[in-house]
Design an enzyme around this catalytic site. Structure first.
Site, PDB file in Angstrom:
ATOM      1  CG  HIS A 192     -22.384 -87.632  25.782  1.00 18.93           C
ATOM      2  ND1 HIS A 192     -22.424 -87.226  24.463  1.00 18.93           N
ATOM      3  CD2 HIS A 192     -23.046 -86.676  26.477  1.00 18.93           C
ATOM      4  CE1 HIS A 192     -23.068 -86.070  24.377  1.00 18.93           C
ATOM      5  NE2 HIS A 192     -23.453 -85.714  25.585  1.00 18.93           N
ATOM      6  CG  ASN A 221     -24.245 -82.438  21.843  1.00 16.66           C
ATOM      7  OD1 ASN A 221     -23.566 -83.346  22.301  1.00 16.66           O
ATOM      8  ND2 ASN A 221     -25.270 -81.913  22.487  1.00 16.66           N
TER       9      ASN A 221
END
Length: 485
Positions: free
Chosen positions: A53, A126
């Site tokens: 990320h 997510n």
């Protein structure tokens, strides 16, 4: 009026254009503190990027309760319809570096920090409701396959599919990743999921297990594989630009929060009927078995003032849950409860919770002191708590719950080879339209044409077990690329 330029200590700078030298052309002098401070700070401007990320975008907003779920939880942010809670949301790609393109085929992170009156709640998920693995001990191995080959420093389809083809549990998420949803059209047009199973506890101490969903009210939009590659070259910051500009124009993106709810007994009955572990992150709870219940609306309506201070330094952890919430026996969640906070301690610093973007909006107090970035060090207040010599009586606060029963002997248990990792992947495949299936076949054929025959055959065998038509479609797409083994 332009403010006077100063050093970090507030001392006015006499000249920000010329260094102090020994004569007009002589060497520079160490006494030029302004020069030294600028160079020292410049060398330290980059904190370590996130291992996953790394590249993200973020914004502030609010969450508004639209439906009463107080029968499930005593959490105060859900205490009444119409209640507002400030939030910060960070979206991200997962596998790439900070300079990678926003449109790469990749899951997208969807992390929400709720600044509640009882402390910060972090819903860290997510844009997919499942994941590639079910045990955190394999997480470093999996992520390494998505990064760069240690010799070539290149992304490697061979590494990726060598891992996936030996891990049938990954097939569900691989199917989602190589479908059209693997390349969402920016961040505004995708859903978000807590993914893990969490728990809620009401005022009576009753517990239910839940899954969190955030449904985009802008509608799902995805990029074709060709458009994703084209945009990666022409505008690698496409999703960042789209989100920032939409909010700047007051076209505020919104999502509807919903939950799936189940009692412990309902999950036991469902597992007995389906054979699926309800706490397995590679699985989903079908909506037909566990319908979605509306909760509220999430809206993003304010851009950050400073990317580094807010988007880059925001620190999330799924361990941050408020009273009325708890965890579950999900092994991946259990691993993340440790790993996320530990990553922030290393990446941002010991007192990262003191930074404005991370600090609770409610009063907070602990006995933790000192260390780097000790912005709030509590002055003369005590830095220890005495022992309650007569024993303690828990106040019923905090984010724990009554727990769940444990069975069996401690050990390492491997369910691979005995668990059904194919039915849900096949169900997802069969839900796709004809065109979406063809896109899936073509998207998979591209990297599979670059791997060794053994890896390719292993992966095709997994597709076959999910649905023979799945494997046949990928084989046909490979043949169009000249791969006939």
């Amino acid at each position: 009026m332009t403010p006077t330029l100063t050093t970090a200590s507030g001392i006015p700078v006499a000249d920000n254009q010329n260094s102090i030298s020994a004569g007009e052309r002589g060497p520079l002098l160490l006494q030029d503190f302004h020069l030294i401070e600028k160079l020292q700070h410049f060398n330290r401007e980059r904190i370590p990027e996130r291992v996953v990320h790394a590249k993200g975008s973020g914004a502030y907003g609010s969450f508004t309760v639209t439906h009463d779920i107080s029968r499930y939880t005593k959490a105060k942010l859900f205490s009444q319809i119409g209640k507002h809670t400030e939030v910060f949301v960070r979206f991200s790609t997962v596998g790439g570096e900070r300079g990678s393109a926003d449109t790469e085929r990749d899951p997208r992170g969807f992390a929400v920090k709720f600044y509640t009156e009882e402390g910060n709640w972090d819903l860290v998920g997510n844009n997919t409701p499942m994941f590639f693995i079910k045990d955190p001990i394999k997480f470093p191995d999996f992520v390494h396959t998505q990064k760069r080959d240690p010799q070539t420093n290149l992304k490697s389809p061979e590494m990726m599919f060598d891992f996936w083809s030996k891990a049938p549990e990954s097939l569900h998420q691989v199917t989602m990743l190589f479908s059209d949803r693997g390349t969402p059209d920016g961040y505004r047009h995708m859903d978000g999921f807590g993914s893990h199973t969490f728990s809620l506890i009401n005022a009576n101490g009753d517990k239910v297990f839940v899954k969190w969903h955030l449904r985009t009210l802008q509608g799902i939009k995805n990029l074709s594989a060709a458009d994703a590659v084209r945009i990666a070259g022409s505008d690698p910051d496409y999703a960042q630009r789209d989100l920032f500009q939409a909010i700047a124009k007051k076209d505020f993106p919104r999502w509807e929060m919903r939950i799936q709810v189940a009692t412990e007994q309902q999950l036991k009955d469902w597992e007995a009927r389906t054979g699926w572990n309800p706490f397995d992150l590679t699985k989903v709870w079908p909506h037909a078995d566990f319908p979605l219940h509306p909760v509220g609306i999430l809206e993003l309506n304010r851009n950050p003032d400073n990317y580094h201070a807010e988007v880059e330094q925001v620190a999330f952890s799924p361990a941050n849950v408020v009273p009325g919430m708890g965890y579950s026996p999900d092994k991946m969640l259990q691993g993340r409860l440790f790993a996320y906070h530990d990553a922030q301690l290393y990446r941002v610093g010991t007192n990262h919770q003191h930074l404005p973007v991370n600090a609770p909006r409610c009063p907070f107090h602990n006995q933790q002191r000192d260390g780097s970035m000790a912005i709030h060090n509590d002055g003369a207040a005590s830095n220890y708590a005495t022992v309650e010599a007569q024993g303690s009586a828990p106040a019923g606060l905090g984010h724990g719950d009554s727990g769940w029963p444990l069975h069996g002997q401690t050990g390492r248990y491997d369910g691979r080879g005995k668990e059904d990792d194919f039915t849900q992947a096949g169900n997802l495949f069969r839900l796709l339209s004809a065109q979406s299936k063809q896109n899936l076949f073509d998207n998979l054929a591209a990297p599979l044409s670059q791997v060794s025959r053994d890896v390719r055959q292993r992966q095709l065998n997994l597709f076959e077990q999910a649905d023979p038509a799945y494997a046949a479609g990928v084989r046909a797409a490979l043949q169009r690329r000249g791969i006939t083994d």
